[in-house]
Write a protein that holds these residues in place. Sequence first.
Motif, PDB file in Angstrom:
ATOM      1  N   UNK A 219     -22.349 -60.036  34.375  1.00  0.00           N
ATOM      2  CA  UNK A 219     -20.309 -61.380  33.305  1.00  0.00           C
ATOM      3  C   UNK A 219     -19.793 -61.669  34.957  1.00  0.00           C
ATOM      4  N   UNK A 220     -19.406 -62.759  35.224  1.00  0.00           N
ATOM      5  CA  UNK A 220     -19.128 -63.600  36.242  1.00  0.00           C
ATOM      6  C   UNK A 220     -16.848 -63.010  36.430  1.00  0.00           C
ATOM      7  N   UNK A 221     -16.920 -62.960  38.004  1.00  0.00           N
ATOM      8  CA  UNK A 221     -15.947 -62.370  37.882  1.00  0.00           C
ATOM      9  C   UNK A 221     -14.983 -63.654  38.895  1.00  0.00           C
ATOM     10  N   UNK A 227     -20.872 -59.030  37.921  1.00  0.00           N
ATOM     11  CA  UNK A 227     -20.865 -57.429  37.883  1.00  0.00           C
ATOM     12  C   UNK A 227     -22.161 -57.841  37.440  1.00  0.00           C
ATOM     13  N   UNK A 228     -22.895 -56.724  37.399  1.00  0.00           N
ATOM     14  CA  UNK A 228     -24.218 -56.527  37.105  1.00  0.00           C
ATOM     15  C   UNK A 228     -23.642 -54.797  36.121  1.00  0.00           C
ATOM     16  N   UNK A 229     -24.380 -54.364  35.304  1.00  0.00           N
ATOM     17  CA  UNK A 229     -23.843 -52.811  34.976  1.00  0.00           C
ATOM     18  C   UNK A 229     -25.684 -52.253  34.683  1.00  0.00           C
ATOM     19  N   UNK A 230     -25.232 -51.400  35.526  1.00  0.00           N
ATOM     20  CA  UNK A 230     -26.738 -50.690  34.605  1.00  0.00           C
ATOM     21  C   UNK A 230     -26.538 -49.364  34.220  1.00  0.00           C
ATOM     22  N   UNK A 245     -21.561 -55.109  42.515  1.00  0.00           N
ATOM     23  CA  UNK A 245     -21.796 -56.318  42.833  1.00  0.00           C
ATOM     24  C   UNK A 245     -22.914 -57.194  42.727  1.00  0.00           C
ATOM     25  N   UNK A 246     -22.990 -58.311  42.135  1.00  0.00           N
ATOM     26  CA  UNK A 246     -23.272 -58.929  43.079  1.00  0.00           C
ATOM     27  C   UNK A 246     -22.570 -60.633  43.800  1.00  0.00           C
ATOM     28  N   UNK A 252     -24.404 -67.092  43.118  1.00  0.00           N
ATOM     29  CA  UNK A 252     -24.903 -68.269  42.966  1.00  0.00           C
ATOM     30  C   UNK A 252     -25.923 -68.529  42.404  1.00  0.00           C
ATOM     31  N   UNK A 253     -26.807 -67.374  42.513  1.00  0.00           N
ATOM     32  CA  UNK A 253     -28.073 -67.966  42.236  1.00  0.00           C
ATOM     33  C   UNK A 253     -28.391 -67.240  40.971  1.00  0.00           C
TER      34      UNK A 253
END
Length: 382
Positions: A219-221, A227-230, A245-246, A252-253
């Motif tokens: 999901x985009x903040x 944010x990605x969830x493991x 976090x990314x 952007x990618x």
Amino acid sequence: MNVMNNTDELKTVVEIPLELDRLANNAEEAARAFIAAGTAANTVRSYRSALTYWSAWLQLRYGRALGDGPLPDTVALQFILDHLARPLDNDDWSHLLPPGIDAALVAAKVKSKTGALAFNTVSHRLAVLSKWHQANQWPSPTEAVGVRTLLREARKAQSRQGVQVRKKTAAVLEPLQALLATCTDGVRGIRDRALLLLAWSGGGRRRSEVVGLSVNDVRQLDAETWIYTLGATKTDNSGVRREMPLRGPAAQALAAWIEVAAATSGPLFRRLYKGGRVSGRGLSGDQVARIVQRRAKLAGLEGDWSAHSLRSGFVTEAGRQGVPLGEVMAMTEHRSVGTVMGYFQAGSLLGSRASRLLENTKAEETGANLEVHPYSTEAKAR
């Protein structure tokens, strides 16, 4: 409450009482099922391959089936001597596996080619044998002092002769940038760029973790942060989902890939049809490895590249840039400090002032005030 009546009723239900130190047969099967379900698919495949080899080797070498009972330590010793090459006085190498058995293992397709095995392969198969014994509640032959001593001394002997344990090339910042520079081929390039940057910038993710992500796990903040969830991973099977976090280029990618993929559910990283059409099917772990290898080849990079190059490269680069080890391990989710320290220390030493004492002396002699990065060919003015 009538305790006596309840006890009588229980006796009619439980026909054969269990011994306190044993599981019922169906409970043991259930326990095995839980263990199998909680083990990563790649790990299960590697275990299966190793046990298949053990089964074939035991049958040919001893005429014995795997599972007949616990194996003595002499069998583990013989396995090491059969498969690890030892140096001879004439600078040649030898191992004890009879040529006929060696050829039979290749013919049975449990061995790719005749000859000695790599040290890492032998170590892994011994570890799997130990797991097999533990699962059957048998004493492991690999824990015997003689077995551990022989394996250690064999490693030393090979090392003295120049045989090194092979490690995948670490994708530190410069080679990573070279990999990314090749991602200009349309939809495939957009996907590969997002995959490489998520796996690297997102904490050096394992390939199984990358292919396990779904669209609903990200999901985009804001414009610069996702944010990605493991979920369950190799080192964390607690079931607790963790957010990672990314930022920057990785965020952007990922945004670019999600726009192109146009998917609202299912696998995050997907296979592509000819013409760049996005499939509904997710990538496999092997395909992630091939993406890294293909990009390395396009970039003209030498080395032994794999999906693990991204994980080791992230840790090594963090060491180069002086990121505290605790912060690195929080991102990678390494449980063992020893596992991560080899890469981290290598990166730290590359940026150490102690490794540039001569350069500092020369700078003082010439009056120059320059800083030379260990991976750079150009001096940068402070």
